[in-house]
Structure formats: structure tokens, C-alpha cells
Design a protein around this motif. Structure first.
Motif: not given
Length: 377
Positions: A189, A246-248, A348-349, A352, A356
Motif C-alpha cells: 500500500t 493490501t500488503n500481500r 477480500r481484496e 481492502a 484502503s
């Protein structure tokens, strides 16, 4: 073309940097890592993970009730470490330092402690935390696994250039043996802050930047980053990093022998009922022949072959990000690969994205519009 593009024409990108754009490297990094060492995951079912891994082309280097080490045929450390845990997670990435002194230098610069690695691995390491909270381990002096027998590239006839006579081509339908870990792709992010951290702490350098169409003045949103080994050419990217909500972990890639090995190994996986995400094709940035698969826990993994190698003299290229620009040839990028097919992960994304946009990071409404244009391009 403009005056900045000449050095890139016919190489890896039509465009070079404009005045004032990101240089793609740190002027004085703390260390220069040599390569990826391994990736770490947790999974609840090691039996299922090992079954897929062996079908994908890994060899089991260590197996206990609580731990699984997977390796390729090249000598060195294992490629992947999986520990048993109730939840499936990506645990972090380890990089190989040139020697112990680099590990000590990083520890001193960051206020971290050098710790011995488990006896099964040997050596020492220092655990860092990147700006997104991801674990980054830098290691050295590990036990070296011996090379294993590898698959042999096919011998090709090209027109009148005959290399094979009175012999047939019959590549076996079997696992495409992994040779080594090639790269990992991460989403952040705070992309620019994270990028600079990796350049400054690990001495990585950028091969290619991507930007959203019509937003170049706002800077890049993705970078393909390689190790700096001076005059020795290294993989076009060891890490790729993209801006997102997201951080992933996005995916990781593992080198195999050649196109026939990759294709036959893909047929082997398909017949076992595993899910191909996208492929077979050839990328633009990096030029790799690719084939993407989902493991039983939903992680995206890639077979690749024939990637670009750059030495430290080549400056970053710049190009707009589009879905159609991900490959020179092959089928269009799938909804699964782009993360927009109906699934728990895409839901989920999407959640997010909404969250975000209300937080203090680099993913704002303009960037969201740019991302949506990519997925529809």
C-alpha cells in the motif's frame, strides 16, 4: 521517442527515465544481497502441500511432523520452508548475503541482532521488517545442499541448422523439475516507501518501472528489481513490487529447464486436477516463458524458463501498465491471475480497496481508477 529513450531501444524498454524521475537505485546501500535464499510459509496440511510440491517439481529436502523444506536441483539452500500452523500464511522472504560481514553490517545499521539459523539450515541471519511489516531475513554461511540430477534441454532443429537426425522428440509428461527459486512478487500500500527501503537496505536495483496510463507524472506503481552483482548479469527481477490496496504475497517463480519441460510438466499437473491460473506465454518485462498454477492453499506459483539477465550498467526502462502488456504471446491474462474472478481472495481484496481509500497510504481514488483500467485492458 524522446532523447531519453535511445539507450533502451532494442533492449528492454522503449522509454527511459525523464528528468527528475526515480533513479531506480540507492547511491549508498547498506549491503548488496546476492540472491533470494528461500520463502517461508505456514500451512495446516503438510501432506497436501508436499504432494502438490512434488507434482510441481520440487524435491523434499527435509520432512518432519511440523516442517517441510523444498529444494530444486541446483546446489544451495532449500527454496521453500513450510511450517505447520492452523492458518495458511506467507511468512516472509530470505535473501542470501555475500558473507557474514554483510549480515553483521545490516544488524548494526538497523539495531537488530544476528541469530544462528536452525541446525537444519546452518549459518546466521538477521531479521528485518520492511515498511509494510513484512519479515525480511538476510542470511549467510548456510549448509550447501549438493546438486541433484537435472532435466536435459531438448535438442532443436532450426530450418537447415540440423542438430538432431535419426532421433525423435519425446519429452516425458512428468513434473517439471524446479532448478531454483527465481523471484517473488509483493503488493504494498506504501509502494514507493517500500521500494526505497529494499534499494537502500539490500542494494537491489530497478530493471523496469510501470506506471498507470495517463499518470506517469505521479510516478511508478510497479517495479521489477534485480540484484546488483556489478559486471555479472543477474535475473531481470528477483523481487517485483506493485502498489495495491493490501500488503500481500502475489506469487513466486521457479526456474525449470526449457519450454518442453514447462509444457509437459503443466500437462502432468493438469491431469492431476490442479488449477492452471494463466499460461503458457512469454512475458514482456523479463521475457520469461511462464506458466502459473494455484496450489491447494490458493497460493500462486510460476514455472518459468529463458528469462533476461542484466548487469549493473543497464538503467531502468519505463512503460505503461496494461493487462495486455503482460505478455508478448499466449492467452489473455485470466481473471484468476488478475485477481478479479469470484473467490474469497478477490472479495477480500475488494473490501481492502474500500478500507484502503480511507487510510493514509499511496492507494487513492486516482490510483484505483488506474488499476481498474489495467484489469479491463
Amino acid at each position: 521517442m524522446n532523447e531519453h529513450s535511445d539507450a533502451h531501444a532494442g533492449l528492454h524498454s522503449e522509454w527511459g527515465a525523464l528528468r527528475g524521475e526515480h533513479p531506480g537505485r540507492s547511491t549508498n546501500p547498506i549491503v548488496k544481497v546476492q540472491d533470494l535464499a528461500w520463502l517461508e510459509f505456514t500451512k495446516p496440511n503438510l501432506d497436501r502441500a508436499e504432494t502438490f510440491a512434488q507434482a510441481f517439481g520440487f524435491v523434499t529436502a527435509l520432512r518432519t511432523a511440523d516442517e517441510l523444506h523444498l529444494r530444486g536441483t541446483d546446489p544451495g539452500a532449500p527454496c521453500v520452508l513450510i511450517r505447520k500452523a492452523p492458518r495458511t500464511t506467507f511468512g516472509g522472504v530470505a535473501f542470501r548475503a555475500a558473507d557474514d560481514s554483510d549480515v553483521l553490517r545490516l544488524a548494526e545499521a538497523t539495531g537488530r541482532r544476528v541469530e544462528p539459523l536452525p541446525e537444519s539450515l546452518g549459518g546466521i541471519g538477521v531479521d528485518l521488517v520492511d515498511p509494510a511489516g513484512g519479515t525480511v531475513r538476510v542470511v549467510s554461511d548456510m549448509h550447501a545442499l549438493r546438486a541433484l540430477p537435472a532435466q536435459t534441454p531438448q535438442v532443436f532443429n532450426f530450418g537447415t541448422d540440423v542438430k538432431r537426425a535419426n532421433a525423435t522428440q519425446r519429452p516425458p509428461r512428468e513434473p517439471a523439475l524446479v532448478q531454483r527459486l527465481g523471484h517473488i512478487v509483493l503488493q504494498r500500500t506504501r509502494y514507493l516507501e517500500s521500494l526505497n527501503w529494499y534499494l537502500e537496505h539490500l542494494g537491489l536495483i530497478v530493471s523496469d518501472f510501470l506506471y498507470y496510463a495517463g499518470q506517469r507524472e505521479r510516478g511508478p506503481v510497479m517495479s521489477f528489481i534485480r540484484c546488483d552483482s556489478g559486471a555479472t548479469a543477474t535475473d531481470h527481477h528477483t523481487v517485483a513490487m506493485a502498489l495495491g490496496p493490501t500488503n500481500r504475497y502475489v506469487h513466486s517463480a521457479y526456474q525449470v529447464c526449457d519450454l518442453d519441460t514447462l509444457a509437459a510438466g503443466g500437462e502432468y499437473l493438469r491431469e492431476l486436477g490442479y488449477q492452471r491460473s494463466w499460461g503458457i506465454g512469454r512475458h514482456i518485462q523479463g521475457s520469461q516463458i511462464f506458466d502459473y498454477w494455484r496450489d491447494p492453499d490458493g497460493f500462486l506459483v510460476e514455472h518459468f524458463s529463458d528469462g533476461d539477465l542484466f548487469d549493473s550498467t543497464l538503467a531502468p526502462g519505463w512503460a505503461p501498465m496494461t493487462a495486455s502488456g503482460l505478455a508478448q504471446w499466449g492467452p489473455p491474462a485470466t481473471k484468476d491471475f488478475l485477481g478479479i474472478s469470484p473467490s474469497r481472495e478477490s472479495a477480500r481484496e475488494l473490501r481492502a480497496m474500500i478500507t484502503s481509500l480511507s487510510e493514509d497510504n499511496e492507494f487513492d481514488f486516482q490510483r484505483l481508477r488506474g488499476l481498474l483500467k489495467v484489469t479491463s485492458s
